[in-house]
Motif scaffolding. Sequence first.
Motif, PDB file in Angstrom:
ATOM      1  N   TRP A  36       4.048   0.420 -15.742  1.00 25.17           N
ATOM      2  CA  TRP A  36       4.530   1.066 -14.593  1.00 25.17           C
ATOM      3  C   TRP A  36       3.633   1.042 -13.403  1.00 25.17           C
ATOM      4  CZ3 TRP A  36       7.786   4.777 -13.022  1.00 25.17           C
ATOM      5  CH2 TRP A  36       7.396   5.614 -12.111  1.00 25.17           C
ATOM      6  N   GLU A  37       2.452   0.692 -13.654  1.00 21.22           N
ATOM      7  CA  GLU A  37       1.291   0.898 -12.683  1.00 21.22           C
ATOM      8  C   GLU A  37       1.719  -0.355 -11.642  1.00 21.22           C
ATOM      9  OE1 GLU A  37      -3.306   0.439 -11.655  1.00 21.22           O
ATOM     10  OE2 GLU A  37      -2.915   1.223 -13.516  1.00 21.22           O
ATOM     11  N   GLU A  38       2.151  -1.554 -12.151  1.00 20.77           N
ATOM     12  CA  GLU A  38       2.186  -2.922 -11.615  1.00 20.77           C
ATOM     13  C   GLU A  38       3.754  -2.313 -10.568  1.00 20.77           C
ATOM     14  OE1 GLU A  38       3.385  -7.202 -11.946  1.00 20.77           O
ATOM     15  OE2 GLU A  38       2.471  -6.394 -13.271  1.00 20.77           O
TER      16      GLU A  38
ATOM     17  N   GLY B  66       1.001   2.289  -8.774  1.00 22.55           N
ATOM     18  CA  GLY B  66      -0.040   3.146  -9.407  1.00 22.55           C
ATOM     19  C   GLY B  66       0.365   4.774  -9.079  1.00 22.55           C
TER      20      GLY B  66
ATOM     21  N   ASP C 272       1.262   8.291  -9.793  1.00 24.44           N
ATOM     22  CA  ASP C 272       0.885   9.490 -10.884  1.00 24.44           C
ATOM     23  C   ASP C 272       1.941   9.878 -11.550  1.00 24.44           C
ATOM     24  OD1 ASP C 272      -0.744  10.714 -12.592  1.00 24.44           O
ATOM     25  OD2 ASP C 272      -1.779  11.588 -11.300  1.00 24.44           O
TER      26      ASP C 272
ATOM     27  N   SER D 268      -1.160   9.173  -4.888  1.00 23.25           N
ATOM     28  CA  SER D 268      -0.194   8.131  -5.339  1.00 23.25           C
ATOM     29  C   SER D 268      -0.599   6.852  -4.697  1.00 23.25           C
ATOM     30  CB  SER D 268       1.210   8.533  -5.059  1.00 23.25           C
ATOM     31  OG  SER D 268       1.467   9.795  -5.962  1.00 23.25           O
TER      32      SER D 268
ATOM     33  N   PRO E 205      -5.574   4.982  -5.016  1.00 24.72           N
ATOM     34  CA  PRO E 205      -5.459   3.877  -5.487  1.00 24.72           C
ATOM     35  C   PRO E 205      -6.202   2.424  -4.460  1.00 24.72           C
ATOM     36  CG  PRO E 205      -3.547   4.828  -6.148  1.00 24.72           C
ATOM     37  CD  PRO E 205      -4.398   5.650  -4.905  1.00 24.72           C
ATOM     38  N   LYS E 206      -5.587   2.503  -3.470  1.00 23.43           N
ATOM     39  CA  LYS E 206      -6.160   1.248  -2.708  1.00 23.43           C
ATOM     40  C   LYS E 206      -7.652   1.435  -1.986  1.00 23.43           C
ATOM     41  CE  LYS E 206      -1.723   0.318  -0.403  1.00 23.43           C
ATOM     42  NZ  LYS E 206      -1.640  -0.892   0.076  1.00 23.43           N
TER      43      LYS E 206
ATOM     44  N   LYS F  91      -9.584   0.405  -5.169  1.00 23.76           N
ATOM     45  CA  LYS F  91      -9.375  -0.938  -5.359  1.00 23.76           C
ATOM     46  C   LYS F  91     -10.468  -1.545  -4.416  1.00 23.76           C
ATOM     47  CE  LYS F  91      -5.556  -2.664  -6.581  1.00 23.76           C
ATOM     48  NZ  LYS F  91      -4.187  -3.269  -6.517  1.00 23.76           N
TER      49      LYS F  91
END
Length: 135
Positions: free
Chosen positions: A19-21, A25, A27, A94, A98-99, A102
Amino acid sequence: YPGVVRTEGNIQALRAGTWEEATGGMDLENNGETVRFSGRAIVHLMDSTNGSLEWIGGSGKVGVVAELAKFVGFVDEDGRRPPSIRSLRYLLPSFVFPKIEKEINGGKIPDFIKFNIPDYLLPWDVFMSGPPPED
């Protein structure tokens, strides 16, 4: 227009770890809607006594299921009201957080920020130009 829907296929992708890929990512667990949520929207649109027709402004307009739910007052089957796909409450966790996480090598956005995002709706014009450019 529904948000991210917790369909059987999406739940399977989440369990399989793909799912994440596939989504960058998103939610699904916290912001995902059940298929019944869209069904409830249809039922409320069919009921002309609850103000839903006033909300949609007539036919030919775009309506987001979560925004109708907030306006009319219905919830998903688990009692939650997922945020609109136009809401900062959906977009930041969403796509933006996440960015950032990272970029800071696995660092985490503090909970006091994650859980205090305003439910501000971005205008549709923002989405017309497509996704932001990649770095």
